[in-house]
Design an enzyme around this catalytic site. Structure first.
Site, mmCIF file in Angstrom:
data_model
loop_
_atom_site.group_PDB
_atom_site.id
_atom_site.type_symbol
_atom_site.label_atom_id
_atom_site.label_comp_id
_atom_site.label_asym_id
_atom_site.label_seq_id
_atom_site.Cartn_x
_atom_site.Cartn_y
_atom_site.Cartn_z
ATOM 1 N N GLY A 159 0.973 -1.302 0.061
ATOM 2 C CA GLY A 159 -0.003 0.097 0.127
ATOM 3 C C GLY A 159 0.898 1.507 0.027
ATOM 4 N N SER A 160 0.243 2.382 0.696
ATOM 5 C CA SER A 160 1.119 3.596 0.507
ATOM 6 C C SER A 160 2.289 3.451 1.146
ATOM 7 C CB SER A 160 0.241 4.750 1.359
ATOM 8 O OG SER A 160 -1.067 4.731 0.274
ATOM 9 N N SER A 161 2.851 2.596 2.012
ATOM 10 C CA SER A 161 4.025 2.698 2.488
ATOM 11 C C SER A 161 5.292 2.640 1.731
ATOM 12 C CB SER A 161 4.058 1.504 3.676
ATOM 13 O OG SER A 161 4.030 0.241 3.311
ATOM 14 N N ILE A 162 4.900 2.348 0.413
ATOM 15 C CA ILE A 162 5.792 2.107 -0.631
ATOM 16 C C ILE A 162 6.154 3.473 -1.134
ATOM 17 C CG2 ILE A 162 4.787 1.822 -2.725
ATOM 18 C CD1 ILE A 162 7.685 -0.298 -1.641
#
Length: 572
Positions: A297-300
């Protein structure tokens, strides 16, 4: 007269014949004895000596003491305790059949089971009936005085911290050979080498004389791990509480020392107790932090922004239009109208539209190279058994729609330990270090994968995520500047993505001014009203980092929002 003389001659002849037959028989008997003696003393001497040794001389094993596993300060994580194993000589015990029920009762076993075990192994002289008993209990067995029952000194692995370090350490089998976790990874050095001695046994298998020492046992080496048991307990407590609070399926936390690449804590839920062999099931003892892969998800997003900054085409102040746009058959748009925003707000508001536009503007090879340099798509250097490499496909398989969705965490897979290593590289200002579970004296050689200036700009952008209005505001740590990113990803199911199963993540570094720790908190399938990474994982990050920074006496770097008590505590 002639008749008498003839009779005497006949009798003399008969006597001489019998005498010759007797001499011949004695000669044959003497020859046979001589031949048998020659066979036994010369021809079969070696064979018979070996057979005699097999029956009365034995090479007995002298077990080596397995090395202890310790945390970085010497606190025990795994130790070997002396125990006694009860074994029997089946032919000898079978002669005392009335004692078998007595032995079974003392062992808390079924008498019929024990009788069947003994009578079906009468061709053996050694048979285990109870492994790894407490020496006091084993002494009571021996005190029964039952013929054919003996004790053997062995060692049993004990894990003082049980579930807190279960997934990290793994376990050994009954013979103390490592089977999972660090016990398996460092088995060769921990195990040492068993010794051997020659002994004489009587007909009942009892040792009556030690003849000689063939090889002295070499104890295993102690393993000083990188783990800080204090932080390990802290992470375990906070994760367990969060899993219960949000009724989640599973979760993981990893804490890494940015300067050395040492893993200070790694915990999973649900956990297992390595002291209880009934819990040895793959579903319980596998280390999810190293083996399970997820779409992040957005942690990348910080790593895609890193590629954008490194390209020179973007600056922290670069503006991105977040209005809807179309890629192939799919239209990307925001739930909230964000308008034109800079890179800081792209991260703090976690704009998928902006991330897709940025990724599509970059050369695919550059984005792939940046992600690869941070360690995605490959196993870390930790050597942890069963670690997965995640999934980062080559650019030949990338299409515009793939690039767009990859920019916000779909279409690639990572493990929690990979993600933690990536954030540790950000915290180390672009220096990529190998992950290790062993305590190190000096930082290992590092590879620069991102320019220091670019990394500092990235950390400053990530601070906005934890600031007011950012998606990670609940990750704030009083007195410290925090740089990190939230992530909330739908979980893949056959035919697409689930709309009610989520992965919630927060990953970051502290203190942002001079990062010491990189931490990833991953909560798998939280249920209930709250499921976003900023609501579920971020508070856990805050709690763990607040305690860890105090334990490590790291000075606050946000003095405007620090309490006097915190300053005093860190100055002591």
């Amino acid at each position: 007269m002639k008749w008498r003389e003839a009779g005497a001659e006949f009798e003399a002849g008969q006597f001489r014949l019998r005498a010759r037959l007797l001499v011949a028989m004695l000669g044959l008997f003497a020859f046979a004895l001589l031949g048998r003696a020659l066979q036994l003393q010369v021809l079969d001497q070696q064979f018979l000596a070996e057979q005699g040794d097999m029956r009365y001389a034995r090479v007995a094993k002298m077990p080596a003491h397995r090395g202890s596993v310790l945390d970085r300060f010497g606190e025990p994580l795994a130790v070997s305790s002396p125990v006694d194993t009860v074994w029997v000589n089946p032919p000898e015990l079978a002669q005392a059949t009335d004692d078998i029920p007595r032995l079974a009762r003392a062992l808390h076993r079924d008498p019929q089971w024990l009788a069947q075990r003994v009578t079906s192994n009468l061709d053996r002289q050694f048979l285990y009936v109870a492994r790894h008993m407490d020496p006091a209990d084993a002494a009571k067995i021996k005190a029964l005085g039952i013929p054919g029952v003996y004790l053997l000194r062995e060692y049993r692995r004990f894990y003082p911290n049980s579930e807190v370090t279960g997934h990290l350490l793994g376990f050994t089998n009954l013979d103390e050979a490592g089977q999972e976790g660090l016990e398996l990874e460092y088995d060769q050095s921990l195990a040492g080498m068993d010794g051997a001695k020659r002994v004489i046994q009587d007909g009942r298998g009892r040792v009556i004389q030690n003849v000689e020492s063939i090889r002295a046992p070499r104890p295993g080496e102690d393993l000083y791990t990188s783990i800080d048991l204090r932080i390990q307990y802290l992470a375990y407590r906070e994760l367990k509480s969060a899993i219960s609070r949000y009724r989640a399926r599973a979760g993981s936390i990893i804490v890494i020392d940015v300067a050395t690449g040492e893993v200070l804590a790694m915990v999973n839920q649900p956990s297992f107790n390595p002291n209880d062999r009934e819990q040895y099931e793959v579903g319980r003892y596998r280390n999810r932090a190293a083996t399970d892969i997820y779409e992040p998800g957005s942690s990348i997003k910080p790593f895609v922004i890193a590629a954008a900054l490194a390209s020179g085409r973007y600056q922290p102040s670069s503006m991105i239009d977040t209005s809807a746009f179309r890629v192939g058959p799919r239209t990307f748009e925001e739930h909230d109208k964000l308008g034109v925003i800079d890179l800081g707000e792209v991260l703090s508001r976690s704009s998928n539209v902006a991330m897709a536009k940025i990724a599509l503007s970059l050369e695919p090879g550059q984005m792939h190279a940046t992600l690869s340099s941070f360690g995605f798509g490959d196993v870390t250097a930790s050597g942890f058994p069963g670690e997965s490499a995640g999934l980062l496909s080559g650019t030949a398989h990338w299409r515009p729609i793939n690039i767009a969705t990859m920019a916000f965490g779909y279409g690639l897979s990572v493990t929690p330990i990979q993600l933690a290593q990536g954030y540790a590289t950000i915290g180390a200002l672009g220096l990529h270090r190998p992950i290790t579970f062993r305590r190190v004296q000096e930082p290992p050689p590092a590879t620069r994968v991102l320019d220091e200036k670019v990394t500092r700009n990235l950390i400053e952008l990530l601070e906005g995520v934890v600031g007011p209005g950012g998606t990670g505001a609940k990750a704030a740590v009083p007195g410290y500047r925090v740089a990190g990113k939230t992530g909330t990803a739908w979980k893949a199911i056959p035919g697409g993505y689930s709309k009610d199963r989520y992965l919630s993540v927060f990953a970051g570094v502290v203190p942002a001014s001079h990062p010491r720790l990189a931490t990833v908190v991953m909560i798998d399938e939280p249920t209930g009203v709250l499921y976003y990474g900023g609501d579920v994982a971020a508070p856990v990050f805050s709690a763990v980092m607040s305690g860890a920074l105090r334990l490590m006496s790291v000075a606050p770097d946000d003095l405007e929002r620090v309490s006097p008590a915190l300053v005093a505590g860190n100055s002591q």
